[in-house]
Design a protein around this motif. Sequence first.
Motif, PDB file in Angstrom:
ATOM      1  N   LEU A   1       0.860  -1.186   0.000  1.00 41.32           N
ATOM      2  CA  LEU A   1       0.000   0.000   0.000  1.00 41.32           C
ATOM      3  C   LEU A   1       0.893   1.232   0.000  1.00 41.32           C
ATOM      4  CD1 LEU A   1      -2.702   1.522   0.390  1.00 41.32           C
ATOM      5  CD2 LEU A   1      -2.446   1.120   2.845  1.00 41.32           C
ATOM      6  N   LYS A   2       0.800   2.023  -1.077  1.00 40.92           N
ATOM      7  CA  LYS A   2       1.558   3.268  -1.163  1.00 40.92           C
ATOM      8  C   LYS A   2       0.589   4.421  -0.999  1.00 40.92           C
ATOM      9  CE  LYS A   2       5.204   1.733  -4.271  1.00 40.92           C
ATOM     10  NZ  LYS A   2       5.801   1.877  -5.607  1.00 40.92           N
ATOM     11  N   VAL A   3       0.939   5.337  -0.101  1.00 37.38           N
ATOM     12  CA  VAL A   3       0.130   6.536   0.104  1.00 37.38           C
ATOM     13  C   VAL A   3       1.054   7.751   0.091  1.00 37.38           C
ATOM     14  CG1 VAL A   3      -1.660   5.348   1.438  1.00 37.38           C
ATOM     15  CG2 VAL A   3       0.264   6.376   2.630  1.00 37.38           C
ATOM     16  N   ALA A   4       0.462   8.928  -0.018  1.00 37.86           N
ATOM     17  CA  ALA A   4       1.235  10.170   0.009  1.00 37.86           C
ATOM     18  C   ALA A   4       1.931  10.324   1.361  1.00 37.86           C
ATOM     19  CB  ALA A   4       0.307  11.357  -0.246  1.00 37.86           C
ATOM     20  N   LYS A   5       3.078  11.004   1.340  1.00 40.42           N
ATOM     21  CA  LYS A   5       3.850  11.205   2.577  1.00 40.42           C
ATOM     22  C   LYS A   5       3.009  11.860   3.672  1.00 40.42           C
ATOM     23  CE  LYS A   5       8.791  11.785   2.215  1.00 40.42           C
ATOM     24  NZ  LYS A   5       8.928  10.388   2.294  1.00 40.42           N
ATOM     25  N   GLU A   6       2.123  12.774   3.265  1.00 38.27           N
ATOM     26  CA  GLU A   6       1.286  13.481   4.250  1.00 38.27           C
ATOM     27  C   GLU A   6       0.281  12.542   4.913  1.00 38.27           C
ATOM     28  OE1 GLU A   6       0.787  14.787   0.634  1.00 38.27           O
ATOM     29  OE2 GLU A   6       2.897  15.156   1.055  1.00 38.27           O
ATOM     30  N   ASP A   7      -0.054  11.440   4.264  1.00 32.72           N
ATOM     31  CA  ASP A   7      -1.087  10.531   4.769  1.00 32.72           C
ATOM     32  C   ASP A   7      -0.540   9.304   5.488  1.00 32.72           C
ATOM     33  OD1 ASP A   7      -3.288  12.016   3.897  1.00 32.72           O
ATOM     34  OD2 ASP A   7      -3.181  11.169   1.893  1.00 32.72           O
ATOM     35  N   ILE A   8       0.771   9.137   5.505  1.00 31.51           N
ATOM     36  CA  ILE A   8       1.343   7.918   6.077  1.00 31.51           C
ATOM     37  C   ILE A   8       0.965   7.760   7.554  1.00 31.51           C
ATOM     38  CG2 ILE A   8       3.627   8.852   6.701  1.00 31.51           C
ATOM     39  CD1 ILE A   8       3.141   5.470   5.018  1.00 31.51           C
TER      40      ILE A   8
ATOM     41  N   ARG B   1      -2.545 -16.572   3.242  1.00 30.98           N
ATOM     42  CA  ARG B   1      -1.885 -15.693   4.196  1.00 30.98           C
ATOM     43  C   ARG B   1      -1.480 -14.432   3.466  1.00 30.98           C
ATOM     44  NH1 ARG B   1       3.076 -14.811   6.805  1.00 30.98           N
ATOM     45  NH2 ARG B   1       2.739 -14.398   9.005  1.00 30.98           N
ATOM     46  N   TYR B   2      -1.753 -13.290   4.053  1.00 35.35           N
ATOM     47  CA  TYR B   2      -1.434 -12.008   3.455  1.00 35.35           C
ATOM     48  C   TYR B   2      -0.576 -11.181   4.393  1.00 35.35           C
ATOM     49  CZ  TYR B   2      -4.700 -12.585  -0.405  1.00 35.35           C
ATOM     50  OH  TYR B   2      -5.327 -13.029  -1.539  1.00 35.35           O
ATOM     51  N   ILE B   3       0.360 -10.454   3.809  1.00 35.20           N
ATOM     52  CA  ILE B   3       1.179  -9.511   4.541  1.00 35.20           C
ATOM     53  C   ILE B   3       0.919  -8.134   3.949  1.00 35.20           C
ATOM     54  CG2 ILE B   3       3.554  -8.778   5.052  1.00 35.20           C
ATOM     55  CD1 ILE B   3       4.351 -11.739   4.875  1.00 35.20           C
ATOM     56  N   LEU B   4       0.681  -7.150   4.806  1.00 37.08           N
ATOM     57  CA  LEU B   4       0.461  -5.780   4.341  1.00 37.08           C
ATOM     58  C   LEU B   4       1.720  -4.967   4.603  1.00 37.08           C
ATOM     59  CD1 LEU B   4      -1.422  -3.516   3.289  1.00 37.08           C
ATOM     60  CD2 LEU B   4      -2.038  -3.105   5.678  1.00 37.08           C
ATOM     61  N   GLN B   5       2.273  -4.381   3.539  1.00 38.14           N
ATOM     62  CA  GLN B   5       3.407  -3.476   3.664  1.00 38.14           C
ATOM     63  C   GLN B   5       2.939  -2.076   3.301  1.00 38.14           C
ATOM     64  OE1 GLN B   5       6.497  -5.082   1.164  1.00 38.14           O
ATOM     65  NE2 GLN B   5       7.182  -6.466   2.756  1.00 38.14           N
ATOM     66  N   ILE B   6       3.209  -1.122   4.174  1.00 41.42           N
ATOM     67  CA  ILE B   6       2.805   0.257   3.939  1.00 41.42           C
ATOM     68  C   ILE B   6       4.048   1.047   3.541  1.00 41.42           C
ATOM     69  CG2 ILE B   6       1.809   2.327   4.970  1.00 41.42           C
ATOM     70  CD1 ILE B   6       0.300   0.391   6.891  1.00 41.42           C
ATOM     71  N   ILE B   7       3.965   1.707   2.376  1.00 42.18           N
ATOM     72  CA  ILE B   7       5.105   2.421   1.807  1.00 42.18           C
ATOM     73  C   ILE B   7       4.678   3.864   1.550  1.00 42.18           C
ATOM     74  CG2 ILE B   7       6.696   2.496  -0.166  1.00 42.18           C
ATOM     75  CD1 ILE B   7       5.892  -0.528  -0.575  1.00 42.18           C
ATOM     76  N   ASP B   8       5.534   4.826   1.918  1.00 43.12           N
ATOM     77  CA  ASP B   8       5.205   6.218   1.594  1.00 43.12           C
ATOM     78  C   ASP B   8       5.973   6.628   0.336  1.00 43.12           C
ATOM     79  OD1 ASP B   8       7.674   6.248   2.818  1.00 43.12           O
ATOM     80  OD2 ASP B   8       7.382   8.187   3.774  1.00 43.12           O
ATOM     81  N   GLU B   9       5.378   7.527  -0.439  1.00 42.82           N
ATOM     82  CA  GLU B   9       5.982   7.968  -1.703  1.00 42.82           C
ATOM     83  C   GLU B   9       7.176   8.846  -1.454  1.00 42.82           C
ATOM     84  OE1 GLU B   9       2.960   9.941  -3.964  1.00 42.82           O
ATOM     85  OE2 GLU B   9       2.086   8.063  -4.625  1.00 42.82           O
TER      86      GLU B   9
END
Length: 84
Positions: free
Chosen positions: A41-48, A76-84
């Motif tokens: 999941l990639k979101v804007a830096k302001e929303d991380i 099985r799922y793994i969620l990785q959160i990435i900021d732009e």
Amino acid sequence: MSNDDGSMKELVEFVAKALVDEVDRIEISEITGNQTNIIELKVAKEDIGKVIGRQGRTADAIRTILNCAAAKLNRRYILQIIDE
């Protein structure tokens, strides 16, 4: 990829859209493995911060929902959160 697998991506997207301000900057990709799938999941830096939450509580809650839904599919799922 079956429709059920795609619904996990849609689930994460639905939750992310409810949390962030920059909805247009959400990007979700799925890496399929033999036993485990990774959803990035990639979101804007302001929303991380909104997606991760205080002490990671929001991110943990999203992961819990994802794992409960995936259990029905015996995946099985793994969620990785990435900021732009």
